[in-house]
Motif scaffolding. Structure first.
Motif, short mmCIF file in Angstrom:
data_model
loop_
_atom_site.label_atom_id
_atom_site.label_comp_id
_atom_site.label_asym_id
_atom_site.label_seq_id
_atom_site.Cartn_x
_atom_site.Cartn_y
_atom_site.Cartn_z
N LYS A 49 0.81 -1.22 0.00
CA LYS A 49 0.00 0.00 0.00
C LYS A 49 0.86 1.28 0.00
N LEU A 50 1.96 1.24 0.76
CA LEU A 50 2.75 2.46 0.92
C LEU A 50 3.26 3.06 -0.40
N PRO A 51 3.85 2.24 -1.30
CA PRO A 51 4.29 2.86 -2.56
C PRO A 51 3.14 3.54 -3.29
N LYS A 52 1.94 2.94 -3.20
CA LYS A 52 0.80 3.56 -3.89
C LYS A 52 0.49 4.93 -3.28
N MET A 53 0.58 5.00 -1.94
CA MET A 53 0.29 6.27 -1.28
C MET A 53 1.39 7.29 -1.56
N LEU A 54 2.65 6.78 -1.61
CA LEU A 54 3.79 7.70 -1.66
C LEU A 54 4.18 8.14 -3.07
N ASN A 55 3.98 7.26 -4.04
CA ASN A 55 4.56 7.57 -5.36
C ASN A 55 3.99 8.82 -6.02
N LYS A 56 2.76 9.19 -5.61
CA LYS A 56 2.21 10.44 -6.15
C LYS A 56 3.05 11.64 -5.68
N HIS A 57 3.77 11.45 -4.60
CA HIS A 57 4.49 12.58 -4.02
C HIS A 57 5.99 12.51 -4.29
N LYS A 58 6.37 11.56 -5.17
CA LYS A 58 7.77 11.37 -5.50
C LYS A 58 8.33 12.63 -6.17
N ILE A 59 9.54 13.03 -5.78
CA ILE A 59 10.19 14.16 -6.47
C ILE A 59 11.64 13.78 -6.75
N SER A 60 12.28 14.52 -7.64
CA SER A 60 13.61 14.07 -8.10
C SER A 60 14.73 14.53 -7.17
N HIS A 61 14.39 15.41 -6.22
CA HIS A 61 15.45 15.93 -5.34
C HIS A 61 14.84 16.15 -3.97
N LYS A 62 15.67 16.46 -3.01
CA LYS A 62 15.16 16.73 -1.67
C LYS A 62 14.24 17.94 -1.71
N HIS A 63 13.09 17.84 -1.06
CA HIS A 63 12.14 18.95 -1.05
C HIS A 63 12.75 20.17 -0.33
N PRO A 64 12.52 21.40 -0.85
CA PRO A 64 13.15 22.56 -0.21
C PRO A 64 12.79 22.74 1.26
N ARG A 65 11.65 22.17 1.67
CA ARG A 65 11.30 22.33 3.09
C ARG A 65 11.73 21.15 3.94
N VAL A 66 12.54 20.26 3.37
CA VAL A 66 13.04 19.13 4.17
C VAL A 66 14.51 19.38 4.51
N ASP A 67 14.83 19.22 5.79
CA ASP A 67 16.20 19.41 6.22
C ASP A 67 16.76 18.04 6.58
N SER A 68 17.74 17.55 5.81
CA SER A 68 18.26 16.22 6.07
C SER A 68 19.74 16.14 5.71
N THR A 69 20.51 15.47 6.55
CA THR A 69 21.91 15.25 6.19
C THR A 69 22.04 13.88 5.53
N LEU A 70 21.00 13.08 5.65
CA LEU A 70 21.04 11.74 5.09
C LEU A 70 20.61 11.75 3.63
N ASP A 71 21.14 10.83 2.88
CA ASP A 71 20.71 10.69 1.50
C ASP A 71 19.80 9.47 1.41
N VAL A 72 18.86 9.49 0.50
CA VAL A 72 17.94 8.35 0.37
C VAL A 72 17.87 7.94 -1.10
N ASP A 73 17.18 6.85 -1.37
CA ASP A 73 17.03 6.44 -2.78
C ASP A 73 15.93 7.24 -3.46
N VAL A 74 14.89 7.55 -2.72
CA VAL A 74 13.76 8.26 -3.31
C VAL A 74 13.31 9.36 -2.34
N TRP A 75 13.11 10.56 -2.88
CA TRP A 75 12.60 11.66 -2.03
C TRP A 75 11.10 11.85 -2.27
N PHE A 76 10.40 12.31 -1.24
CA PHE A 76 8.99 12.63 -1.39
C PHE A 76 8.74 14.05 -0.91
N GLU A 77 7.71 14.66 -1.49
CA GLU A 77 7.29 15.93 -0.87
C GLU A 77 6.57 15.54 0.41
#
Ligand code: ATP
Length: 586
Positions: A488-516
């Motif tokens: 279920k989670l990919p279905k919920m999340l993939n609509k919010h997939k973005i190609s880079h870290k969202h400007p309002r997200v503060d993270s030092t970690l890198d991930v495979d997929v970013w979401f808004e």
């Protein structure tokens, strides 16, 4: 007003990562906008046509947008789709194809904001047979007259992927500077917004009539009020101290929060996120119509599912049966509800939001006719810790998750849209070894391996910092998910997939997929610790350390009733960390 002015502002906003610069660009564009158009420009910059509670979305499927782009750019759909695979963004692809086209032709009539808005509005409102063709020709028509950059933003707007990251609070800051007379007027504007949930209306009013008019702003039935929220503490003594020695302690029901607006025979129900959920609760509508004894009123209640056989209360999850379009009648019979009323904000012309709670509570008792399915929340006045503790114990024994202690002081107004110390929740699980559950936002994910290959293996979760308006990471969670969840989670999340870290997200970690930031899940951990890698409350407790949750688990609860900005806040995590230390010390 030319739409190109807006598109240029969008280009600039998109290029910056600094919130202050974003606000400056917004101020510029707002000042340039004729006052009669301010509301529309405000909605458009947030990718909308109306405030959320109206429930009208542009919602054009990506496939249809591809067809419109193909038609107006004079290319095959296949070419557009292929390019989109590469860019990952139909907006960008559109811009590219429109550029190719403009080399050959040149456009004549410049697009105006009015025309763009009206056309999108027509698209949003067309339903039924023939609507697909109509939408297609309306969109293609707009795109044919648009410059490449304008076309990019139009396509993003109609497909719901504008994502400029302009939060409500940023718009309020900009309005204060542009029309309020300075930053200090932001508070009044925020109150107007908090009691109307309509940024466009507030914007237009301050632009047309000035800040004085905003100061007289009152609640209105039909316009949802942003909900007041509670802080938390873990002992009766602390709670009473914070509330000045006395409070009204109320049973904390575990259901769905509902804000009911009654205007004569018409009843509208809003969820905690202020979506119009009237259709989900025909029974609730009937209860409000019959048992709220006022011509017009705004009341708040917790709707709780009850067992039709035994009358016992059932957990929150049972209400999920109501979140559907069809079969409501059956769900209503199988899962009936009781409304537990806990506040009243407006009665027959009187705005009660600035009245102290004892006054509101008297009104509540006066206007609610109690029946089996409509009750005023059970409560007691507590004046010492023993009394409070006893009430807490009895509610927990009868199955409640805890209590909410409410200030009864002179200043106990309804703090719309704020989590403050006038309401303090005291829950069963604060007393166990475990920390309370946290509602966190999924901002990124890691691909799964082994058994989880092909889906996600773990998620990066963040808390919200309303002061900075950013999402700060707290933990990575990979346990507690069932196979059904992982599907279920990919279905919920993939609509919010973005190609880079969202400007309002503060993270030092890198991930495979970013979401808004959009999807909120409930998690429980063993404890909160200092962490150099998570950015939550960075440098607040200790230099170069943030806060992290250890041994997190997903509880199985999707907080679909919360938007990303409703997630547990950084400040709450700081409080929890401190009270955890106190417990260890004590
Ligand atoms: P939680 O996850 O604990 O429900 P929340 O973030 O949704 O928290 P809080 O403001 O922290 O919201 O807790 C108050 C919530 O408890 C309200 O949103 C409401 O849905 C629910 N509630 C149940 N009973 C009451 C009551 N008597 N008074 C106020 N809120 C109540």
């Amino acid at each position: 007003m030319k739409y190109s002015s807006i598109a240029e502002a969008y280009e600039k906003i998109e290029a910056t990562t600094k919130r202050l610069e974003m606000t400056d660009y917004l101020v510029e564009i707002l000042k340039e906008t004729p006052t009669s158009l301010i509301d529309k420009v405000v909605y458009l910059t947030q990718g909308k046509l109306y405030p959320d509670f109206v429930g009208i979305e542009i919602g054009i499927a990506e496939k249809l947008a591809v067809r419109a782009v193909a038609r107006s750019a004079g290319h095959r759909e296949k070419d557009i789709e292929e390019d989109m695979q590469k860019t990952g963004d139909l907006g960008e692809t559109t811009q590219k194809f429109m550029k190719k086209k403009t080399q050959a032709t040149f456009f004549s009539v410049p697009l105006t904001v009015e025309r763009v808005y009206e056309t999108l509005d027509k698209m949003a409102n067309s339903t039924g047979s023939g609507s697909v063709d109509l939408k297609l020709s309306l969109l293609a028509g707009l795109l044919s007259d648009a410059s490449p950059s304008e076309a990019k933003y139009i396509v993003r707007t109609v497909t719901g992927s504008l994502r400029l990251g302009i939060a409500d609070m940023t718009v309020l800051d900009a309005l204060a500077v542009a029309f309020g007379g300075g930053k200090e007027t932001r508070e009044q504007l925020e109150r107007a917004y908090n009691i109307s949930s309509d940024l466009g209306r507030v914007a237009k009013l301050v632009a047309e009539e000035g800040i004085e008019r905003i100061k007289q702003f009152k609640v209105l039935p039909g316009e949802p009020i942003r909900p007041m929220l509670a802080e938390r503490l873990s002992s009766s003594a602390e709670i009473l101290e914070k509330l000045g020695g006395k409070c009204r302690a109320e049973y904390k029901y575990d259901g769905e929060r509902i804000q009911a607006h009654k205007k004569k025979d018409e009843v509208i129900l809003f969820s905690r996120r202020l979506e119009n959920i009237t259709d989900q609760y025909p029974d609730g509508v009937e209860y409000i119509r019959k048992h709220v004894k006022a011509e017009e009123a705004i009341v708040e209640a917790e709707a709780v599912a009850v067992d039709p056989e035994t009358g016992e209360m059932k957990p929150f999850q049972e209400l999920m049966h109501r979140r559907r379009k069809y079969g409501i009648k059956e769900a209503m019979e199988e899962h009936p509800i009781t409304l537990f009323m806990f506040d009243v904000l407006y009665v027959d012309g009187k705005d009660l939001t600035l009245q102290p709670y004892p006054v509101r509570h008297r009104y509540l008792e006066k206007i609610i006719e109690q029946t089996d399915n409509v009750k005023v929340a059970e409560s007691t006045i507590a004046e010492n810790p023993e009394q409070l503790e006893q009430f807490f114990e009895t509610t927990v024994e009868s199955g409640s998750e805890g209590i909410i202690c409410k200030s009864v002081n002179e200043d106990s107004v309804y703090q719309a849209g704020a989590r403050g110390w006038l309401w303090i929740k005291y829950k069963r699980d604060y007393r166990s070894e475990m920390t309370d559950t946290l509602d966190l936002v999924v901002v990124g994910a890691f691909h799964g391996r082994g058994k989880r290959a092909g889906t996600y293996g773990a998620f990066l979760l963040a808390a919200y910092d309303p002061d900075k308006d950013v999402f700060e990471t707290v933990t990575k969670v990979g346990t507690g998910f069932t196979d059904a969840d992982l599907e279920k989670l990919p279905k919920m999340l993939n609509k919010h997939k973005i190609s880079h870290k969202h400007p309002r997200v503060d993270s030092t970690l890198d991930v495979d997929v970013w979401f808004e930031p959009a999807v909120v899940i409930e998690t429980r951990g063993a404890e909160i610790t200092l962490s150099p890698i998570h950015t939550c409350a960075m440098n607040v407790i200790r230099k170069e350390s943030g806060l992290a949750m250890r041994f997190p688990r997903f509880t199985g609860k999707y907080r679909v009733d919360k938007s990303a900005e409703d997630a547990t806040t950084t400040q709450e995590l700081v409080e929890m960390y401190r009270s955890q230390l106190k417990k260890i010390d004590g």
